[in-house]
Structure formats: C-alpha cells, structure tokens
Design a protein around this motif. Structure first.
Motif, PDB file in Angstrom:
ATOM      1  N   PRO A 350     -10.517  69.711 -43.240  1.00  0.00           N
ATOM      2  CA  PRO A 350     -10.274  69.174 -41.893  1.00  0.00           C
ATOM      3  C   PRO A 350     -10.986  67.844 -41.702  1.00  0.00           C
ATOM      4  CG  PRO A 350     -11.929  70.894 -41.798  1.00  0.00           C
ATOM      5  CD  PRO A 350     -11.432  70.867 -43.227  1.00  0.00           C
ATOM      6  N   ARG A 351     -10.490  67.053 -40.764  1.00  0.00           N
ATOM      7  CA  ARG A 351     -11.094  65.759 -40.466  1.00  0.00           C
ATOM      8  C   ARG A 351     -11.831  65.819 -39.135  1.00  0.00           C
ATOM      9  NH1 ARG A 351      -6.241  61.683 -40.615  1.00  0.00           N
ATOM     10  NH2 ARG A 351      -7.884  60.374 -39.693  1.00  0.00           N
ATOM     11  N   ASP A 352     -12.874  64.999 -38.997  1.00  0.00           N
ATOM     12  CA  ASP A 352     -13.628  64.945 -37.746  1.00  0.00           C
ATOM     13  C   ASP A 352     -12.799  64.287 -36.651  1.00  0.00           C
ATOM     14  OD1 ASP A 352     -15.752  66.104 -39.003  1.00  0.00           O
ATOM     15  OD2 ASP A 352     -16.911  64.243 -39.235  1.00  0.00           O
ATOM     16  N   TYR A 353     -13.048  64.722 -35.421  1.00  0.00           N
ATOM     17  CA  TYR A 353     -12.401  64.102 -34.268  1.00  0.00           C
ATOM     18  C   TYR A 353     -13.182  62.858 -33.874  1.00  0.00           C
ATOM     19  CZ  TYR A 353     -11.034  63.147 -29.468  1.00  0.00           C
ATOM     20  OH  TYR A 353     -10.606  62.526 -28.324  1.00  0.00           O
ATOM     21  N   ARG A 354     -12.479  61.747 -33.796  1.00  0.00           N
ATOM     22  CA  ARG A 354     -13.086  60.480 -33.371  1.00  0.00           C
ATOM     23  C   ARG A 354     -12.045  59.715 -32.557  1.00  0.00           C
ATOM     24  NH1 ARG A 354     -17.227  57.294 -35.706  1.00  0.00           N
ATOM     25  NH2 ARG A 354     -17.197  58.676 -37.513  1.00  0.00           N
ATOM     26  N   HIS A 355     -12.403  59.365 -31.344  1.00  0.00           N
ATOM     27  CA  HIS A 355     -11.460  58.640 -30.497  1.00  0.00           C
ATOM     28  C   HIS A 355     -12.203  57.609 -29.670  1.00  0.00           C
ATOM     29  CE1 HIS A 355      -8.305  57.592 -27.716  1.00  0.00           C
ATOM     30  NE2 HIS A 355      -9.012  58.018 -26.704  1.00  0.00           N
ATOM     31  N   HIS A 356     -11.803  56.365 -29.823  1.00  0.00           N
ATOM     32  CA  HIS A 356     -12.370  55.281 -29.017  1.00  0.00           C
ATOM     33  C   HIS A 356     -11.603  55.197 -27.705  1.00  0.00           C
ATOM     34  CE1 HIS A 356     -15.039  53.623 -32.135  1.00  0.00           C
ATOM     35  NE2 HIS A 356     -14.088  53.992 -32.983  1.00  0.00           N
ATOM     36  N   SER A 357     -12.330  55.097 -26.610  1.00  0.00           N
ATOM     37  CA  SER A 357     -11.713  55.099 -25.292  1.00  0.00           C
ATOM     38  C   SER A 357     -10.715  53.958 -25.141  1.00  0.00           C
ATOM     39  CB  SER A 357     -12.788  54.987 -24.202  1.00  0.00           C
ATOM     40  OG  SER A 357     -12.187  54.856 -22.924  1.00  0.00           O
ATOM     41  N   LEU A 358      -9.606  54.264 -24.494  1.00  0.00           N
ATOM     42  CA  LEU A 358      -8.604  53.246 -24.180  1.00  0.00           C
ATOM     43  C   LEU A 358      -8.886  52.582 -22.837  1.00  0.00           C
ATOM     44  CD1 LEU A 358      -5.418  55.260 -25.232  1.00  0.00           C
ATOM     45  CD2 LEU A 358      -6.695  53.588 -26.582  1.00  0.00           C
ATOM     46  N   GLY A 359     -10.032  52.913 -22.232  1.00  0.00           N
ATOM     47  CA  GLY A 359     -10.340  52.416 -20.902  1.00  0.00           C
ATOM     48  C   GLY A 359     -10.058  53.481 -19.864  1.00  0.00           C
ATOM     49  N   VAL A 360     -10.360  53.176 -18.630  1.00  0.00           N
ATOM     50  CA  VAL A 360     -10.111  54.111 -17.535  1.00  0.00           C
ATOM     51  C   VAL A 360      -9.215  53.432 -16.512  1.00  0.00           C
ATOM     52  CG1 VAL A 360     -12.241  55.423 -17.821  1.00  0.00           C
ATOM     53  CG2 VAL A 360     -12.255  53.387 -16.392  1.00  0.00           C
ATOM     54  N   VAL A 361      -8.309  54.225 -15.933  1.00  0.00           N
ATOM     55  CA  VAL A 361      -7.383  53.689 -14.947  1.00  0.00           C
ATOM     56  C   VAL A 361      -7.219  54.731 -13.853  1.00  0.00           C
ATOM     57  CG1 VAL A 361      -5.346  54.549 -16.203  1.00  0.00           C
ATOM     58  CG2 VAL A 361      -5.110  52.633 -14.604  1.00  0.00           C
ATOM     59  N   ALA A 362      -7.166  54.270 -12.612  1.00  0.00           N
ATOM     60  CA  ALA A 362      -7.068  55.195 -11.483  1.00  0.00           C
ATOM     61  C   ALA A 362      -6.145  54.623 -10.428  1.00  0.00           C
ATOM     62  CB  ALA A 362      -8.448  55.451 -10.872  1.00  0.00           C
ATOM     63  N   THR A 363      -5.414  55.510  -9.781  1.00  0.00           N
ATOM     64  CA  THR A 363      -4.616  55.124  -8.625  1.00  0.00           C
ATOM     65  C   THR A 363      -5.430  55.318  -7.357  1.00  0.00           C
ATOM     66  OG1 THR A 363      -2.640  55.631  -7.325  1.00  0.00           O
ATOM     67  CG2 THR A 363      -3.598  57.438  -8.549  1.00  0.00           C
ATOM     68  N   LEU A 364      -5.285  54.401  -6.423  1.00  0.00           N
ATOM     69  CA  LEU A 364      -5.986  54.490  -5.144  1.00  0.00           C
ATOM     70  C   LEU A 364      -4.999  54.539  -3.988  1.00  0.00           C
ATOM     71  CD1 LEU A 364      -8.745  51.798  -5.842  1.00  0.00           C
ATOM     72  CD2 LEU A 364      -8.931  54.283  -6.110  1.00  0.00           C
ATOM     73  N   GLY A 365      -3.744  54.872  -4.305  1.00  0.00           N
ATOM     74  CA  GLY A 365      -2.702  54.870  -3.294  1.00  0.00           C
ATOM     75  C   GLY A 365      -1.560  53.985  -3.737  1.00  0.00           C
ATOM     76  N   LEU A 366      -0.468  54.052  -3.029  1.00  0.00           N
ATOM     77  CA  LEU A 366       0.735  53.313  -3.413  1.00  0.00           C
ATOM     78  C   LEU A 366       0.449  51.820  -3.506  1.00  0.00           C
ATOM     79  CD1 LEU A 366       3.628  54.225  -4.000  1.00  0.00           C
ATOM     80  CD2 LEU A 366       4.225  53.566  -1.670  1.00  0.00           C
TER      81      LEU A 366
END
Length: 440
Positions: A350-366
C-alpha cells in the motif's frame, strides 16, 4: 471470497466502495456497507439546500443506485469487535444482528458536538444531514408567512430571529446563505422590513473560519455585518431554554431557529464500542497508509479514513500533524484506501496518503464568497463562482452533476423557489383537522 465490510456510507465510505467495485473483480471480494441512511450526503451543498438554491435530493447520492455490486445494510453499527471480526448492527425494526467480516473499513465519520448547555438539545437543529437543511429552510419560510400577518411585538420579533452557533465553515456558510435567502424574500413580503430581521452568529473564539488566515477572516466578519448580520466573537451560549439565548457576554435574545454547528464529536461506536485502538479524542489511530494502528504495529485487516480517523498529514512539515476533518480529505482518503486494499489483496504494497491542499473556498450567500490558496485571496462573485465550479466537479457521478447544474440554471432565470413544506413533518395534520388551521 473475502468479505469487506465498510461501516459508514459518507464520503470516505462511499468512495471506498465505489472505487473497490472498479478495482476488484466480482469474485475477488464481497462488499458490504452498513449505514442507517440509504444515501451519502454531500455536505458542502447543505447551506445551498437550506437557502433553496439546490433541491434537497440532489445533495444526496443514493447508495443503491450507484454501488452496483455492494450490499447495503440499512442500520447503525453499535459495536465493532475486531478480535472476533464482527460488527453488531441495529436496524430500524427488529432485533440487533451480527455481520461477520474478513476486512473492516471504518468510515463512520463524526457527529455534531452538543455541549451540556440548558435547552440546546431540546431546541437546536444540526446541519450534517439533508433533512436538517430542509427543516432550516422551511422554518425560515414559514416564519415569514406567520410574521407577515402579525402585529409588531415580541412574538413577531422572535419569529424573525435566527441564530447559528459555531463559526467554522458549516456555520458561516449556512449563516451567509440563510441571510441571503431572508434578504431576497423581503421583496415578496412588503409587510416585513429589513430592520426586523435579526441574524446572530455566535463563535467562542476571537475569529471565525480557522482554515483561512486572519485578514480574510476579518473580511468575512465585516462582510456579514455590513449585510445586517450580528457576529458575536469571544461569546458562548450559556443557555437556550425555550429558544431564549443567553450569551456569556451578557447579551440575550429570543430565537425562532437555533442551528448548532459548534464542531464535531467522535462517533459513539468508535469512541466507546470497539476494541480497535483510539486516541484521546475518540478517533481511530491510523497509519499514513490508512491501516489502523501505529507505524510499528499495524492492526491486520483493519482500515479507516475520514472524520473518525486520526490520519497523519504528510503534506505538512509539522511532526505529528493530522489531516483536518473536511470533505477534501475524506474523498481522497476513500480513493487511496480503496487502492491500498486492492493492492494488498493483489500482493502489492500500500501507499501512504499524501494530499496537498487545493485551498479553501466558501459561499457566503448568492453571489458572495471567499477563496484562499496560500497568500492568494479572492472575494466576491468570482470566489462564489469558484465555489460552485469546484463542488459541481467534486460531487460524485455525472447524474448528480447534471441535476445540480440544471437547478442552478433554472434558479438563475426564474429565481429561487420559496415554497415551505414544513407541514411534511406533520402529514396527517390536514386530514385530522379537516382543512382548518391548527391551533397554536
């Protein structure tokens, strides 16, 4: 043929089963998922479900429709005994029963953390499931209908007061979307003025959205306040009896709706009802390759991922860092977990899990949002479009992508549907009353 039992049909569990179906031949393994709900909830869409921008069913992925070779057991796991390789299941009807396994995959996720605050359990609503998001939306729409025919006073003010407890992504996105919906309703309800709306976001820390840096976090607070929201920082709810909210800073208000998003707690079956190793927070101790155990002592035939697992974050330089409990990690952990299980069954490593963040995104309303990737920060309509674009790509299956896109396009042309179906919670009401209004 080995039996692989997956406890939990959320992100990690669904993707594990989905990818195992593609990686394993039908005769290689029997796949089983145990979950009380027959669907996976795509939680990033719940704020938009609450705001009426997405149909509730489109944020849920049917397990039976998309997992062709996996047996679905409708019930909740109450005990995992790895020493015997058994899972005890409690169905909605009938007695508990035991399911044997050869390989266990624990992806039960987390539950809403409810603090011992008077009144909270009796009046608050969580926001982890589609049913909760629908109830939140219907409660707001019904409140507008009722308030529109009432004289100004305490009862009317209470109906138009809404509170979110918790300033993480779930709380902030839900708060922003519901505020956006309420503001847009005013043109349909000339009897209600903007000044009568009261939206409260309560956060115990000095800032919201811990996943973004300080300056973007302050921008979100100011944006919500500019739109009329009351953001209470460094404040805790000390009482919510009968909807009367008392804060630690001395402020008080009566709320028609209290949405509780103040963090996660360990799933009870993991924290209390298993012989698999857990940490001090009730999460399974997991190696970097997603096998349960420590680097020196793996637990044979036991794997875990998602919010119920303490997964090492190899993408960070900090020793001992763990992946944060979010959808981005759960989805990718599920895919890696399936690949690793298939590899071990085929005699590979098996291989180790490694993931670099793609950033964070959030909705604050339409039309409002925020995106941050390292030092790059984007706010406003572009960030909102990026939020929608990312999540329509991330939600599994083309069928769901198409349904969500069609609803978004329809809403763009015709507007949001503002019909409340709160009466669905009492479907016999009209039948029993003969069509007369219910006594309140």
């Amino acid at each position: 043929m080995r039996r692989i039992v997956i406890v939990g049909g959320g992100y990690a569990g669904f993707y594990t089963a989905w990818k195992l179906e593609k990686r394993l031949k039908p005769r290689e393994a029997e796949l089983v998922i145990i979950d009380p709900r027959p669907y996976m909830t795509y939680q990033p869409f719940l704020p938009e479900v609450a705001a009426g921008s997405i149909e509730a069913r489109h944020a849920a992925i049917s397990l039976r429709s998309h997992l062709k070779r996996t047996r679905i057991i409708a019930g909740g796991a109450t005990m995992i005994r790895h020493a015997d390789k058994t899972v005890t299941v409690r169905p909605a009807d009938g007695p508990d029963f035991v399911v044997d396994y050869d390989i266990i995959v624990v992806t039960a996720g987390a539950v809403t953390r409810v603090l011992p605050i008077p009144g909270a359990e009796e009046v608050a609503i969580g926001m982890k499931h589609v049913e909760e998001a629908v109830a939140i939306r219907d409660r707001l729409l019904t409140a507008f209908d009722r308030a529109s025919v009432m004289e100004p006073g305490p009862d009317r003010s209470r109906l138009l007061t809404f509170a979110y407890v918790g300033g993480g992504f779930s709380g902030v996105e839900g708060f922003g979307e519901l505020l956006s919906l309420a503001t847009s309703l005013l043109k349909r309800y000339p009897e209600i003025r903007f000044s009568e709306l009261a939206f409260h976001l309560v956060e115990a820390n000095s800032r919201i959205l811990p996943e973004v840096t300080d300056a973007p976090g302050r921008w979100v607070v100011e944006s919500l306040r500019t739109r009329g929201g009351h953001v209470h920082l460094d404040a805790r709810v000390v009482s919510a009896v009968d909807g009367h909210v008392v804060l630690s800073n001395g402020e008080e208000f009566d709320a028609n709706l209290i949405v509780w998003t103040a963090g996660n707690a360990a799933h009870p079956v993991i924290a209390k009802h298993t012989d698999l190793p857990t940490d001090e927070r009730g999460r399974l101790i997991v190696r970097a390759d997603l096998r349960v155990g420590t680097p020196d002592a793996p637990v044979l035939d036991a794997w875990a991922a998602g919010d119920n697992a303490a997964v090492p974050d190899l993408a960070l330089p900090t020793p001992g860092a763990l992946t944060v409990p979010n959808a981005q990690h759960a989805v990718r952990q599920g895919k890696r977990l399936a690949a690793n299980i298939a590899a071990t069954l085929h005699g590979e490593l098996p291989r180790d899990y490694r993931h670099h963040s793609l950033g964070v995104v959030a909705t604050l309303g339409l039309g409002r949002g925020i995106f941050q990737y390292k030092r790059l920060v984007i706010t406003g309509p572009l960030a909102w479009l990026m939020h929608r674009g990312y999540h329509v790509l991330a939600i599994p299956t083309w069928e769901r992508k198409i349904r969500v896109l069609v609803v978004w396009l329809t809403a763009f042309v015709l507007g949001r549907d503002i019909v409340s179906l709160l009466s669905v919670q009492d479907p016999r009401g009209a039948f029993v009353s003969g069509g007369l209004p219910h006594a309140r």
